[in-house]
Design a protein around this motif. Sequence first.
Motif, short mmCIF file in Angstrom:
data_model
loop_
_atom_site.label_atom_id
_atom_site.label_comp_id
_atom_site.label_asym_id
_atom_site.label_seq_id
_atom_site.Cartn_x
_atom_site.Cartn_y
_atom_site.Cartn_z
N ARG A 15 -5.80 24.55 8.89
CA ARG A 15 -6.77 25.00 9.90
C ARG A 15 -6.49 26.44 10.30
NH1 ARG A 15 -5.65 20.01 12.18
NH2 ARG A 15 -4.39 20.98 13.81
N ASP A 16 -5.21 26.77 10.50
CA ASP A 16 -4.84 28.14 10.86
C ASP A 16 -5.26 29.12 9.77
OD1 ASP A 16 -3.71 27.12 13.17
OD2 ASP A 16 -1.63 27.37 12.51
N ILE A 17 -5.02 28.76 8.52
CA ILE A 17 -5.38 29.62 7.39
C ILE A 17 -6.89 29.82 7.34
CG2 ILE A 17 -5.50 29.70 4.86
CD1 ILE A 17 -2.64 28.43 4.91
N ALA A 18 -7.65 28.76 7.53
CA ALA A 18 -9.11 28.86 7.52
C ALA A 18 -9.60 29.77 8.64
CB ALA A 18 -9.74 27.47 7.64
N GLU A 19 -8.99 29.66 9.81
CA GLU A 19 -9.38 30.50 10.96
C GLU A 19 -9.06 31.97 10.69
OE1 GLU A 19 -10.77 31.85 14.57
OE2 GLU A 19 -11.12 29.94 13.57
N ILE A 20 -7.90 32.24 10.14
CA ILE A 20 -7.52 33.62 9.83
C ILE A 20 -8.46 34.19 8.78
CG2 ILE A 20 -5.73 35.07 8.79
CD1 ILE A 20 -3.65 33.18 10.12
#
Length: 96
Positions: A15-20
């Motif tokens: 999720r963090d990677i997708a947001e970044i």
Amino acid sequence: MSINFTSSIISRLKRDIAEIERQIVQNKNKVSKINAKIKQLQKDKPDGSSPADQSKMTQIKKLSAQAVQLTESQTDLSKQLSVKNAELRLQLAKEK
């Protein structure tokens, strides 16, 4: 560590990677719009030194500063993305 704990960490990292990645795309779009505005202002700018010309120069300077700030933000986001991807690879290796 339990599999559930590792799985939740992997989910969070994804999720963090997708947001970044989403933020990186948004910043790229903003920079390209800013650059288009700057080009338009430079094209429309007459050679005189009237107040309207000074206003356009001020706008160009502000937009250029915004573009620099967004570019610096891009660098930070790219670093964060690298760290998150490394963490994800580590967690995936632990899960196996």
